[in-house]
Every structure is written in structure tokens, then in C-alpha cells.
Design a protein around this motif. Structure first.
Motif, PDB file in Angstrom:
ATOM      1  N   MET A 175      71.947  30.545  12.257  1.00 50.81           N
ATOM      2  CA  MET A 175      72.831  31.417  11.486  1.00 50.81           C
ATOM      3  C   MET A 175      72.843  32.832  12.053  1.00 50.81           C
ATOM      4  N   LEU A 176      71.648  33.404  12.273  1.00 51.34           N
ATOM      5  CA  LEU A 176      71.564  34.766  12.791  1.00 51.34           C
ATOM      6  C   LEU A 176      71.887  34.793  14.282  1.00 51.34           C
ATOM      7  N   LEU A 223      65.994  38.583   8.560  1.00 50.49           N
ATOM      8  CA  LEU A 223      67.234  38.908   7.873  1.00 50.49           C
ATOM      9  C   LEU A 223      67.249  40.370   7.430  1.00 50.49           C
ATOM     10  N   VAL A 262      74.326  40.570   2.154  1.00 47.35           N
ATOM     11  CA  VAL A 262      74.590  39.696   3.301  1.00 47.35           C
ATOM     12  C   VAL A 262      75.321  38.442   2.836  1.00 47.35           C
ATOM     13  N   ARG A 263      76.231  37.967   3.672  1.00 46.74           N
ATOM     14  CA  ARG A 263      76.924  36.705   3.455  1.00 46.74           C
ATOM     15  C   ARG A 263      76.828  35.881   4.736  1.00 46.74           C
ATOM     16  N   TRP A 264      76.863  34.585   4.569  1.00 45.36           N
ATOM     17  CA  TRP A 264      76.785  33.660   5.700  1.00 45.36           C
ATOM     18  C   TRP A 264      78.150  33.024   5.924  1.00 45.36           C
ATOM     19  N   LEU A 300      76.267  35.777  10.361  1.00 49.17           N
ATOM     20  CA  LEU A 300      76.005  36.641   9.212  1.00 49.17           C
ATOM     21  C   LEU A 300      77.025  37.767   9.140  1.00 49.17           C
ATOM     22  N   ARG A 301      77.354  38.182   7.917  1.00 48.60           N
ATOM     23  CA  ARG A 301      78.310  39.254   7.689  1.00 48.60           C
ATOM     24  C   ARG A 301      77.707  40.286   6.742  1.00 48.60           C
TER      25      ARG A 301
END
Length: 259
Positions: free
Chosen positions: A1-2, A57, A29-31, A7-8
Motif C-alpha cells: 500500500m505505502l 504510516l 489518511v485514505r487508501w 496512500l492519500r
């Protein structure tokens, strides 16, 4: 994810209740999952906490905010809040990691407010206190998040190097129609002020709640009445419109200017 760049960074505004000015923001944070779309924090943050991934994160969020700090400051965002987890507080290297990012991005620690929950502190108070004291000495502002939702230990509260209390949304959301919640919020604000802390009310969803909090001399408000969490680019555009609206209308203290 990272590592995959999924990530946003999202930001939710905080406003000054006395003037109506934009005063800060909370980083969230949003994915952005390639198949599932935008995944909310509740769907992955607990797993990140359990595995220890939350530490990476937190550093990702910190660096993302640091990269945009000058843009945000130019629009009146004096400070951005970032949540610290229990695992963050138990990491003795966290202050050094933050310091390295501050130096790399050339931003001051004062541009950040680090939010910690009561439960995170109570898991290992001695180690948490040691980390918090180092962060405070570095110039970070510290805030107790979700205040009132846990079993508050006033013995620890008076020792913590915090600057503000953030009243939990469960009390703020209904205070305009629940007199018990209104009394509890009043008591929390008075307690915070008596201890020399500022206060942020989270969960402000209408103009009536905004006005009640102003009357109680609460310093800052956060909630859907002002703005929802937004992607950082959208937040920058929203902030510019907010500043222009206040400049044109002049009477910035009125809750009626918020929409």
C-alpha cells in the motif's frame, strides 16, 4: 500500500471560534486501492496498529504534511495535527525520526500538533511520558484526542506536557439538543482552561453548536459544519475560498459565513 503509492493525504479544517478564521487542520489518511477504490481508515488502521505498520504510516503522513507546510501556512493553517498511536509513543527513536524530517524539509516543529489518546498514554505511562517530554522540548504542540471518551486519569493529566484538549465528538455532536452533553462540554472546557490548556471541539455539525461553543469560550472547532476531510489539493482550494469569503464579507465571527 505505502510502497505502491496507494496512500492519500486528506485534511479536515479547524477554525477559530472567536474570529471564524481558518486556524489549522487535521491530517488523515485514505487508501486508494486499485480494485476496491477509496478505503476508509477503519478498514486498515486497526490492522496497521496490530502489526506495527502504523509507525511507517505515521512517518509517511508527517513527511507529506511537511512537504506542503509552506503552502498551508500561506492560507492561514498555522498548525497541522497528526495522530500518534500507542506504538508510536513506545518508539524511543520517534523524536529523532521526526527531527530528521524537519531538517530535511526545513519546517519548524511548531507547525505540528501531535494528538495522542488517553488510552495510548495509559498503556505504558512512563515510556509514553518520556517520549512526550522529548517531543515537547523539540517544540511540538501536544493534544489529548477524544478527551472524555476514556477513563481520564487526572493524576497523569496534570503531569503531561500537553497544550490542548480535544473534546470527543460524542459530547459535542448532540450538545445543541442534549442539556447533559452541553453541561459536560462546559465542564471540560472549564477544566482545560483552569489547567492552562486550549480546547478543540470535534464534531461540530451545525450553526447552533458553533454558537454554543463560542459562548463557552472554546478556542477551535472541527466538524462537518465547516468542512469534511478533503484530499490535500481540494483542501488548498477550499482554504483559498474560505479566506476570500471572510475578506469580502468582513464579519468573520458569524457562523452564517460557513456555507
Amino acid at each position: 500500500m505505502l510502497d505502491e503509492g496507494q496512500l492519500r493525504l486528506f485534511l479536515q479544517p479547524k477554525t477559530d471560534l472567536a474570529s471564524g478564521a481558518l486556524s489549522g487542520a487535521e491530517a488523515l489518511v485514505r487508501w486508494q486501492h486499485p480494485q476496491r477504490g477509496l478505503v476508509p481508515p477503519a478498514a486498515f488502521i486497526p490492522f496497521a496498529e496490530q502489526t506495527g505498520f502504523i509507525r511507517r504510516l505515521t512517518l509517511w503522513m508527517f513527511e507529506q504534511v511537511a512537504r506542503r507546510q509552506r503552502e498551508l501556512a500561506s492560507l492561514g493553517v498555522a498548525r497541522v495535527s497528526i495522530n500518534l498511536s500507542t506504538r508510536d509513543l513506545l518508539d524511543p527513536e520517534l523524536p529523532d525520526k521526526f527531527d530528521a524530517l524537519l531538517v530535511a524539509r526545513r519546517v519548524p516543529a511548531e507547525a505540528f500538533c501531535l494528538e495522542i489518546t488517553e488510552s495510548a498514554i495509559m498503556d505504558d505511562p512512563q515510556r509514553a511520558m518520556a517520549t512526550l517530554n522529548r517531543l515537547a522540548l523539540m517544540g511540538f504542540k501536544l493534544s489529548i484526542d477524544d478527551f472524555g471518551a476514556g477513563l481520564s486519569s487526572y493524576a497523569w493529566l496534570k503531569q503531561l506536557p500537553v497544550d490542548e484538549l480535544k473534546i470527543d465528538t460524542a459530547f459535542v455532536r448532540n450538545m445543541d439538543r442534549d442539556p447533559v452533553d452541553a453541561k459536560l462540554v462546559r465542564s471540560m472546557i472549564e477544566l482545560a482552561h483552569n489547567l492552562g490548556f486550549g480546547v478543540v471541539a470535534e464534531g461540530v455539525e451545525n450553526a447552533r453548536t458553533w454558537e454554543l461553543l463560542r459562548e463557552l469560550n472554546c478556542e477551535q472547532a472541527q466538524g462537518f459544519h465547516m468542512g469534511r476531510p478533503m484530499p490535500v489539493e481540494e483542501f488548498l482550494a477550499w482554504s483559498a475560498r474560505w479566506v476570500d469569503k471572510r475578506r469580502l464579507l468582513g464579519t468573520a465571527g458569524s457562523a452564517g459565513l460557513l456555507h
